[in-house]
Structures are given as C-alpha cells and as structure tokens.
Design a protein around this motif. Structure first.
Motif, PDB file in Angstrom:
ATOM      1  N   THR A  37       0.783  -1.223   0.027  1.00 16.08           N
ATOM      2  CA  THR A  37      -0.119   0.187  -0.123  1.00 16.08           C
ATOM      3  C   THR A  37       0.989   1.304   0.008  1.00 16.08           C
ATOM      4  O   THR A  37       0.515   2.243  -0.858  1.00 16.08           O
ATOM      5  N   TRP A  38       1.895   1.297   1.129  1.00  7.47           N
ATOM      6  CA  TRP A  38       2.602   2.516   0.947  1.00  7.47           C
ATOM      7  C   TRP A  38       3.662   2.648   0.018  1.00  7.47           C
ATOM      8  O   TRP A  38       4.136   3.691  -0.406  1.00  7.47           O
ATOM      9  N   ALA A  39       4.112   1.410  -0.625  1.00  8.06           N
ATOM     10  CA  ALA A  39       5.063   1.599  -1.705  1.00  8.06           C
ATOM     11  C   ALA A  39       4.652   2.217  -3.060  1.00  8.06           C
ATOM     12  O   ALA A  39       5.312   3.143  -3.534  1.00  8.06           O
ATOM     13  N   LEU A  40       3.398   1.762  -3.297  1.00  8.11           N
ATOM     14  CA  LEU A  40       2.813   2.197  -4.618  1.00  8.11           C
ATOM     15  C   LEU A  40       2.863   3.804  -5.061  1.00  8.11           C
ATOM     16  O   LEU A  40       3.348   4.104  -5.956  1.00  8.11           O
ATOM     17  N   PRO A  41       2.450   4.819  -4.205  1.00  9.11           N
ATOM     18  CA  PRO A  41       2.533   5.926  -4.636  1.00  9.11           C
ATOM     19  C   PRO A  41       4.146   6.577  -4.760  1.00  9.11           C
ATOM     20  O   PRO A  41       4.091   7.428  -5.705  1.00  9.11           O
ATOM     21  N   PHE A  42       4.815   5.995  -3.900  1.00 12.01           N
ATOM     22  CA  PHE A  42       6.403   6.525  -4.533  1.00 12.01           C
ATOM     23  C   PHE A  42       6.783   6.093  -5.408  1.00 12.01           C
ATOM     24  O   PHE A  42       7.509   6.615  -6.157  1.00 12.01           O
ATOM     25  N   ASP A  50      10.929  10.389 -14.037  1.00 13.84           N
ATOM     26  CA  ASP A  50      11.490   9.930 -15.207  1.00 13.84           C
ATOM     27  C   ASP A  50      10.825  10.094 -16.436  1.00 13.84           C
ATOM     28  O   ASP A  50      11.147   9.768 -17.663  1.00 13.84           O
ATOM     29  N   GLY A  51       9.568  10.895 -16.381  1.00  8.08           N
ATOM     30  CA  GLY A  51       8.645  11.213 -17.537  1.00  8.08           C
ATOM     31  C   GLY A  51       7.628  10.255 -17.852  1.00  8.08           C
ATOM     32  O   GLY A  51       7.289  10.153 -19.006  1.00  8.08           O
ATOM     33  N   THR A  52       7.881   9.131 -17.552  1.00 13.43           N
ATOM     34  CA  THR A  52       6.815   7.968 -17.763  1.00 13.43           C
ATOM     35  C   THR A  52       5.451   8.167 -17.600  1.00 13.43           C
ATOM     36  O   THR A  52       4.600   7.688 -18.218  1.00 13.43           O
ATOM     37  N   LEU A  53       5.126   8.982 -16.550  1.00 13.19           N
ATOM     38  CA  LEU A  53       3.921   9.216 -16.089  1.00 13.19           C
ATOM     39  C   LEU A  53       3.780  10.831 -15.920  1.00 13.19           C
ATOM     40  O   LEU A  53       4.630  11.383 -15.421  1.00 13.19           O
ATOM     41  N   LEU A 169      14.433   3.558  -3.573  1.00 17.87           N
ATOM     42  CA  LEU A 169      15.924   3.047  -3.453  1.00 17.87           C
ATOM     43  C   LEU A 169      15.732   1.771  -4.669  1.00 17.87           C
ATOM     44  O   LEU A 169      16.669   1.815  -5.493  1.00 17.87           O
ATOM     45  N   LEU A 170      14.950   0.950  -4.289  1.00 20.24           N
ATOM     46  CA  LEU A 170      15.092  -0.412  -5.184  1.00 20.24           C
ATOM     47  C   LEU A 170      14.251   0.092  -6.483  1.00 20.24           C
ATOM     48  O   LEU A 170      14.634  -0.533  -7.426  1.00 20.24           O
ATOM     49  N   GLY A 171      13.426   1.166  -6.581  1.00 16.79           N
ATOM     50  CA  GLY A 171      12.862   1.627  -7.995  1.00 16.79           C
ATOM     51  C   GLY A 171      14.129   2.349  -8.639  1.00 16.79           C
ATOM     52  O   GLY A 171      14.087   1.899 -10.112  1.00 16.79           O
ATOM     53  N   LEU A 172      14.978   2.815  -8.150  1.00 17.10           N
ATOM     54  CA  LEU A 172      16.108   3.359  -8.694  1.00 17.10           C
ATOM     55  C   LEU A 172      17.177   2.392  -9.485  1.00 17.10           C
ATOM     56  O   LEU A 172      17.657   2.618 -10.389  1.00 17.10           O
ATOM     57  N   GLU A 177       8.889  -0.669 -13.195  1.00 16.16           N
ATOM     58  CA  GLU A 177       8.425  -1.726 -13.680  1.00 16.16           C
ATOM     59  C   GLU A 177       8.680  -2.902 -12.985  1.00 16.16           C
ATOM     60  O   GLU A 177       7.564  -3.599 -12.487  1.00 16.16           O
ATOM     61  N   ALA A 178       9.767  -3.129 -12.559  1.00 19.38           N
ATOM     62  CA  ALA A 178      10.038  -4.448 -11.758  1.00 19.38           C
ATOM     63  C   ALA A 178       9.639  -4.284 -10.513  1.00 19.38           C
ATOM     64  O   ALA A 178       9.028  -5.143  -9.757  1.00 19.38           O
ATOM     65  N   MET A 179       9.654  -3.018  -9.723  1.00 22.94           N
ATOM     66  CA  MET A 179       9.181  -2.881  -8.533  1.00 22.94           C
ATOM     67  C   MET A 179       7.663  -3.263  -8.314  1.00 22.94           C
ATOM     68  O   MET A 179       6.890  -3.289  -7.160  1.00 22.94           O
ATOM     69  N   LEU A 180       6.851  -2.440  -9.254  1.00 25.20           N
ATOM     70  CA  LEU A 180       5.361  -2.771  -9.395  1.00 25.20           C
ATOM     71  C   LEU A 180       5.012  -4.132  -9.456  1.00 25.20           C
ATOM     72  O   LEU A 180       4.216  -4.753  -8.854  1.00 25.20           O
ATOM     73  N   LEU A 181       5.718  -5.126 -10.192  1.00 22.34           N
ATOM     74  CA  LEU A 181       5.626  -6.534 -10.261  1.00 22.34           C
ATOM     75  C   LEU A 181       5.953  -6.849  -8.560  1.00 22.34           C
ATOM     76  O   LEU A 181       5.235  -7.953  -8.118  1.00 22.34           O
ATOM     77  N   GLY A 182       6.912  -6.280  -8.092  1.00 21.11           N
ATOM     78  CA  GLY A 182       7.028  -6.815  -6.649  1.00 21.11           C
ATOM     79  C   GLY A 182       6.041  -6.450  -5.696  1.00 21.11           C
ATOM     80  O   GLY A 182       5.698  -7.269  -4.960  1.00 21.11           O
ATOM     81  N   THR A 183       5.457  -5.394  -5.944  1.00 17.74           N
ATOM     82  CA  THR A 183       4.148  -5.264  -5.135  1.00 17.74           C
ATOM     83  C   THR A 183       2.904  -6.096  -5.282  1.00 17.74           C
ATOM     84  O   THR A 183       2.308  -6.249  -4.452  1.00 17.74           O
ATOM     85  N   ALA A 184       2.870  -6.625  -6.460  1.00 19.38           N
ATOM     86  CA  ALA A 184       1.958  -7.583  -6.865  1.00 19.38           C
ATOM     87  C   ALA A 184       2.379  -8.813  -6.251  1.00 19.38           C
ATOM     88  O   ALA A 184       1.299  -9.582  -5.560  1.00 19.38           O
TER      89      ALA A 184
END
Length: 425
Positions: A37-42, A50-53, A169-172, A177-184
């Motif tokens: 829950t808390w990771a997604l907004p960040f 990075d301009g993707t969104l 940190l892990l997103g950088l 994309e990889a971290m979004l899959l991690g939250t899944a």
C-alpha cells in the motif's frame, strides 16, 4: 500434606504470541499488505520523475485507488461477515495482486488503463482492512489481542517509515516496472499467508438479504455501543481536521517560519517515532480506565497544530509531532481491542468497516478543504480551530456511556457470576 511438584507448582511458560505460527502468518500478511500500500505512491512518483507518467496522471491514478478503497470497505465488511474473513482476505489480495501488473502495462501507454487497475488495487486494500480486524479476533485469544494489535500497529509504523525510502531506492536500482511487479507479489503474500480462523458466522439456511440491509445491521450493532460511536466521532474529527491541517501546514511553516526543510523532515520522523513508542508501550500497559486514557492520548494530537500556530523553537514542533504519533497509537490499539471484544462476533467486520470508512474515508475531504480554508481565513485561524477540535472532541467522547473502559456497563441488578459466565462465552 504433600508438597506439589515443581511441574505442578510452576505453570508452563507461554510461547511469545508473535512466535505462534497462526499469529506470525497473520502479522506477516498484514505487513505485506502495508508495504504494498505505502510503496505504490512513491513508485508512481518515480515514474513522474523519469517522465513515464505525468503529474496529472499520477493524481488520477491515486484518486481512483482511493475511490476503490471507499467502495470496497463497506462491501467487504458485509462479505466477511456473511461468508469468511479468511476468504475475503484471500480474494482481496489476489485481486490487488492481479491488478498491479495491469498498472505496469498501462505505464507510459494509457492512464485510463492504469486508473481502472488502480480501482481494483484500492478495492483490495479496502477489503483487507475490516477482514483483517475480524480475522484477528478469530485467531487470537481475548487476553492476548492487545499485544497482537500492538504488534500490528508497530508493523504499520515501520512500514510507513521503511516502505517509501525502500521503494524509491529499489525503484532506482531495479526500475519502476520491476518494483510494481514486486508489489503484486506482496499482495499475493497478503492474501495467501493469513491462516483460517474459527468463523463465528452461523451455518444453515440464510434468508436472502441485500448488502445494504446487512450493512445497516452492522450500523445498528455499532449504535448499541455509545462509547464506540463517540470514540469514532472523536477519531474522525481529529483525523479530518488535525491530521489534514498539520499535513498541509507543516511544509509551509517549515519553509516560511524556519527557512529550512529540516523541520519538516524531523517532524515527520518524530511522528513515526512517537507511533513506534506508543505501539511498544501499549503492548503491555493496561490502565484501569483504558477508554479515558486512550481518548486523552488521542487529544494529544492537538499539540501538533498548536505548535505550528505558536512561535516556538523547532525542537518543540518535533516534540509535538512525537506526542501526536504516540497518542494515535495509545488510542488505536485499545480501540481495536475493545471493538473485537465488545461487538457481536458475527457483525465485527461490518462494524470495523464503518470505522475505516469514516475515520480514513473522510481524511481526503479534510485534505482537500484545508488548503482553501487557509487561503481564505489564514493559517492562524485554521490551525487554532483544528487544535480546539482535537482537544475537545475526545473530551466530549469521554462523557459517553461506557467510554471509561470502552465497554458497555453491565445491566442493573445483574449478578456478578452471570457477568463472568457471559464474558467467558
């Protein structure tokens, strides 16, 4: 007279509650849902960097997630009481876990697709909350629930402290994309790990009823407990005004009055530290007038807007935020424990959903209104009103029947033995 043996004289030592397999699985599942829950907004914030969104897209996605949360909370409360708390947690985790990769597919391609997926993720988050509360009551013995609720709150505070920085940190390092899959995967853990409980839902044929009718039954159950309604009103008032005001005003005061963002960072860290301290303290503290102690602690949130209002040293601002975090946890844990103890077990998830719907659901409204209020009436007037509400709302709640101990008083002329038997049942 024979002397009892050592084995008879010394009761067996209880295993620490968090080391019991069922509670450990429940705690881990709850923590996993909090991290996701808390990771997604960040993570989405990194996508903006990075301009993707776009910033507008971020606002839309987060807003639709909130909508999903608010819609799912009352529905899941009914379903968790009607069918299974464990099943509700399972399907909520699976739904949120399946929808998160869809957000990944829409990233940089379709904000609309991300928004639809965010509704499902928010619904999974909202469905988990009341079901987890009711599942705790099924799994944990009454005398050990406060310690478990304190451990859950401790996990929440650690999550709010660790998840944002860890996600960034892990997103950088690994990519958004990889971290979004991690939250899944975290959502799947939240759904799969908690053990089944001893559901109090009655078996046998049930008359067909609508979701609205059953939720109304939960509202009627809540009305049977005046202390619950009064405490919920006080909590909602504090979150809607005090939390919203301090969230909006703190960055402004830090910049304009102290000329540095250090006060902002230190105050937020102080709030988290206070929450951690409160969770540790309340795991063992059992005041005789527990309800009054919890409401007095909740009133401590008023010191945060008061510190922003007055020309005080920055250390006092940080101390006020420590008190606010401490007070919230000294209220939350006895509040959850009392609700699990006092509410009719077959209606517990619905009553819990009413709690989350009001206390957390109205927070976005407060956040939306505070900034225009400050622009119209000035920060001084708004902070003064918010501080007064934070102090007065719990004080009025303390006057409600049963508020002293967060427990309904026994009926008059009820024999003591009868009370004890009813409690054990």
């Amino acid at each position: 007279m024979s002397t009892p043996s050592t084995a008879e004289a010394v009761p067996p030592r209880q295993r620490p509650i968090l080391l019991t397999p069922a509670v450990l699985r429940l705690w881990t599942g709850t923590t996993a849902s909090g991290l996701a829950t808390w990771a997604l907004p960040f993570l989405l914030g990194l996508a903006v960097v990075d301009g993707t969104l776009s910033a507008t897209g971020l606002g839309i996605v987060l807003a639709t997630r909130t909508v999903g949360f608010l819609v799912a909370v009352p529905i899941s409360g009914v379903l968790a009481d009607r069918y299974s708390r464990r099943g509700t947690v399972l399907w909520a985790g699976i739904a949120a876990g399946a929808a998160t990769p869809v957000m990944f597919l829409g990233l940089g391609r379709s904000v609309a697709l991300m928004a639809v997926a965010a509704v499902v993720v928010g619904a999974g988050q909202g469905a988990c909350r009341p079901a987890f509360q009711a599942l705790t009551a099924e799994i944990v013995a009454p005398e050990r629930r406060q310690a478990v609720n304190a451990a859950m709150s401790l996990a929440v505070r650690l999550t709010t402290f660790i998840a944002p920085g860890l996600a960034v940190l892990l997103g950088l390092l690994m990519g958004v994309e990889a971290m979004l899959l991690g939250t899944a995967l975290l959502w799947l853990c939240a759904g799969l790990l908690p053990p089944p409980g001893l559901s109090p839902t009655p078996t046998g044929p049930r008359p067909p009823t609508s979701l609205l009718t059953e939720f109304a039954d939960g509202v009627r159950e809540a009305r049977r407990h005046p202390w619950f309604l009064a405490g919920l009103a006080a909590l909602t008032a504090v979150i809607t005004t005090g939390y919203s005001a301090t969230s909006v005003a703190l960055p402004i005061v830090s910049r304009d009055e102290y000329g540095t963002e250090v006060v902002l960072a230190a105050a937020l860290a102080g709030y988290t530290a206070g929450g951690l301290l409160g969770a540790v303290l309340i795991a063992r503290w059992r005041p005789s007038a527990q309800g009054w102690a919890a409401l007095a602690a909740l009133a401590g949130y008023g010191f945060a807007p008061l510190a922003l209002l007055l020309p005080v040293h920055p250390v006092l601002v940080v101390a006020a935020y420590v008190l606010a975090g401490l007070g919230i946890e000294l209220f939350n844990v006895p509040w959850f424990t009392a609700t699990q103890r006092e509410v009719e077990p077959t209606k517990l998830a619905r009553v819990s959903s009413l709690d989350f719907l009001l206390s957390y659901g109205l927070a976005p409204i407060g956040l939306a209104l505070i900034a225009p209020a400050i622009a119209t009436f000035g920060a001084t007037a708004v902070l003064l009103v918010c501080a007064a509400i934070c102090f007065l709302a719990p004080a009025f709640a303390a006057l409600a029947p049963g508020a002293r101990r967060f427990s309904a008083p026994p009926p008059p002329n009820t024999p003591t033995a009868s009370i004890h038997v009813a409690t054990r049942r």
